[in-house]
Design an enzyme around this catalytic site. Structure first.
Site, mmCIF file in Angstrom:
data_model
loop_
_atom_site.group_PDB
_atom_site.id
_atom_site.type_symbol
_atom_site.label_atom_id
_atom_site.label_comp_id
_atom_site.label_asym_id
_atom_site.label_seq_id
_atom_site.Cartn_x
_atom_site.Cartn_y
_atom_site.Cartn_z
ATOM 1 C CB SER A 146 -0.970 -0.025 1.180
ATOM 2 O OG SER A 146 -1.907 1.012 1.095
ATOM 3 C CG ASP A 305 -2.843 3.998 -1.758
ATOM 4 O OD1 ASP A 305 -3.553 3.773 -2.745
ATOM 5 O OD2 ASP A 305 -2.850 3.272 -0.753
ATOM 6 C CG ASP A 307 -2.649 -0.566 -2.695
ATOM 7 O OD1 ASP A 307 -2.581 0.589 -2.237
ATOM 8 O OD2 ASP A 307 -3.252 -1.495 -2.122
ATOM 9 C CG ASP A 309 -5.909 0.539 -0.994
ATOM 10 O OD1 ASP A 309 -5.131 1.507 -0.940
ATOM 11 O OD2 ASP A 309 -5.798 -0.466 -0.255
#
Length: 572
Positions: A146, A305, A307, A309
């Site tokens: 993340s 961000d 990734d 999400d």
């Protein structure tokens, strides 16, 4: 000193990966770092398994990835032959070794006769969530850490519904992971053999197209978009991550064409070299986007961000300067817009938020006659409730969010989705621009209607073995000696999620909290104010959350400072 046995086992393993061998040799003279690399296995937290890259059982490497994959493979085997036939879909982000780790998962699955669908290049986490549902696989994995620093990577597991595995499933998987005696001896099948046997299928763009098609469905006011799209100026940064293609194409298909990309941050970069932290929660991540915004005279800046999400948004105030909205503020704006424009609202509609998310969301939902459900921190709990309501018909999901910049508008994905959120943020900006207003104006209207809710978060990072012990001591101290006052505000009740008990201080009466047990303590103060302590499940941090409500902004700001000072002075 049991860690030395594991270290010796790695040191004596003749087939150890050459790069890891070199790193291990370099660590050999530093016993402190060696112990931290071997003193315990990586464990699953709120976001799965996450840790620093390097050799050792407490680090992310091909062997700890194999161990996690082996546990998941055994769990799938336990579900029966049909689950094995369904297979697993695996995606990865832009981090160091993410492509290699995703292939390692396939190699382990193949040894169990489980087919793996593998993306040829990086994909957003919500696309992986969608892919599980679209392909009908038994599980999904995304290799990502993340928004953690560059030295981290991770392994997130998704269930057959496309949601992060909730506690019961996670426990079953962890049992299988812990049953692996030797992560260095896990059987794998090489890529060429996997392809030859049909146990590895490389994914083309068919899933991407299906996801983008679903993305169109979240639009509530296409006419407003059409009227404003040519004038609404958007600046977008993917922060060196996975969102570039999907956000750009998604905005384009909705009709937003005045989109400027922050070029320096458009390409994947595992070092995230233009930011201190690739996290839209950190306002410094918007530094370059703000420069672009001023140059382009942009109405809204959006950032995802790595990734994809989490979504952050910055808007221009009356002084011409850009300010990054908090996750609570953006969530409240989205919720208010969705409930005001989604007609007719179902009688059994529900909004889901976490226990550390602003109470403003509850007030907004109640204004429109919609119920609110609280879950523990972690979007997996929101996804779990969506599935439950889908099965029972008790409620219809309308919106879910958490203060840490995670939002879900439509449940075709079952994890927080920054691509969906980017579309909704752009539509929000277009809608309020059509009214001659900014998102700040819209937020002020919400505050005037419901009261001035303000929140803050303070994190303390404590790495290593000693850091873990310090965090445990802090939690124990606040449990054994709970707050009675925070500034001028009295504590009315203490919620201890480790015991699932809510204790009212006036009469010492106790209620049961109907949520899974978790290492969280929350203090409910007078006048809808509160504070909460929670160790992070994915980082070496303890987090202090604060929430207040006042009749005016000034009163709320004063209360927020009082509560923060009372708690943090005690911590010091």
């Amino acid at each position: 000193m049991a860690w030395k046995d594991d270290y010796q086992r790695w040191k004596e393993f003749k087939e150890l990966d050459p790069d890891l061998r070199q790193q291990l040799d370099e660590l050999s003279s530093n016993e402190t770092r060696l112990e931290e690399a071997f003193y315990k296995p990586l464990t699953f937290g709120t976001g799965g398994m996450r840790g620093e890259l390097g050799p050792g059982i407490n680090r992310m490497n091909i062997y700890t990835i194999r161990k996690a994959a082996e546990g998941l493979a055994k769990y799938i085997e336990n579900q029966g032959e049909e689950a094995k036939k369904q297979g697993v879909v695996v995606a990865h982000d832009s981090r160091h070794q993410s492509p290699e780790f995703s292939l390692e998962v396939a190699k382990v699955m193949g040894a169990h006769g489980i087919k793996t669908y593998l993306f040829t290049s990086l994909r957003p986490t919500p696309v992986l969530s969608f892919s599980v549902r679209h392909l009908g696989t038994a599980a999904g994995v995304v290799i990502t850490a993340s928004h953690n620093p560059p030295e981290y990577n991770g392994f997130k597991v998704y269930n057959e519904d496309g949601g992060q595995v909730p506690p019961a499933q996670a426990e079953s998987i962890v049992e299988e992971v812990n049953a692996v005696d030797n992560e260095l001896a896990i059987e794998i099948v090489e890529q060429s053999e996997l392809e030859e046997k049909g146990l590895l299928q490389w994914m083309d763009d068919a899933v991407d197209e299906a996801y983008l098609s679903h993305l169109k469905s979240i639009t509530l006011n296409p006419d407003v978009i059409q009227s404003q799209a040519d004038d609404l100026k958007i600046v977008f940064t993917p922060l060196h991550g996975t969102a570039y293609q999907f956000v750009k194409e998604g905005l384009d298909q909705l009709g937003f064409h005045q989109v400027t990309i922050v070029e320096e941050q458009a390409k994947p970069d595992p070092e995230f070299s233009t930011v201190d932290s690739p996290n839209p929660e950190e306002h410094q991540a918007f530094t370059l986007a703000i420069e672009y915004g001023k140059k382009e005279n942009a109405d809204i800046l959006i950032g995802t961000d790595p990734d994809a999400d989490r979504l952050g948004v910055a808007v221009r105030g009356s002084d011409g300067e850009y300010t990054v909205l908090t996750g609570n503020q953006l969530g409240s704006l989205m919720l208010d817009y969705i409930l005001a424009n989604k007609t007719p609202l179902p009688d059994n509609g529900i909004m889901i938020k976490t226990i550390v998310t602003s109470e403003l969301g509850r007030a907004v939902a109640a204004y429109y006659g919609v119920d609110t459900l609280d879950t523990l921190t972690g979007f997996k709990f929101i996804g779990e409730k969506i599935l439950e309501f889908e099965k029972t018909g008790a409620h219809q999901f309308l919106f879910g969010y958490e203060e840490s910049y995670g939002y879900l508008i439509s449940d075709f994905a079952r994890d927080k989705d920054a691509v969906q959120a980017a579309m909704m943020a752009a539509e929000l900006a277009a809608y309020w621009k059509s009214k001659g207003k900014t998102l700040f104006d819209a937020l002020d209207e919400i505050y005037q209607r419901h009261g001035y809710y303000l929140e803050d978060l303070h994190s303390i990072t404590l790495k290593g073995i000693s850091g873990t012990e310090q965090i445990e001591q802090m939690m124990a101290d606040f449990r054994e000696h709970p707050l009675e006052k925070a500034g001028d505000l009295k504590v009315q009740a203490v919620e201890d999620y480790a015991t699932s008990e809510r204790t009212y201080l006036a009469d010492r009466s106790v209620e049961t909290i109907d949520l899974p047990k978790s290492n969280v303590v929350k203090f409910l103060l007078e006048d809808d104010c509160w504070c909460c302590l929670r160790p992070s499940g994915t980082e070496p941090k303890i987090k202090f959350y604060f929430g207040v409500r006042g009749a005016t902004r000034e009163e709320s700001e004063q209360r927020l400072e009082q509560v923060k000072d009372a708690v943090l002075k005690r911590v010091e």
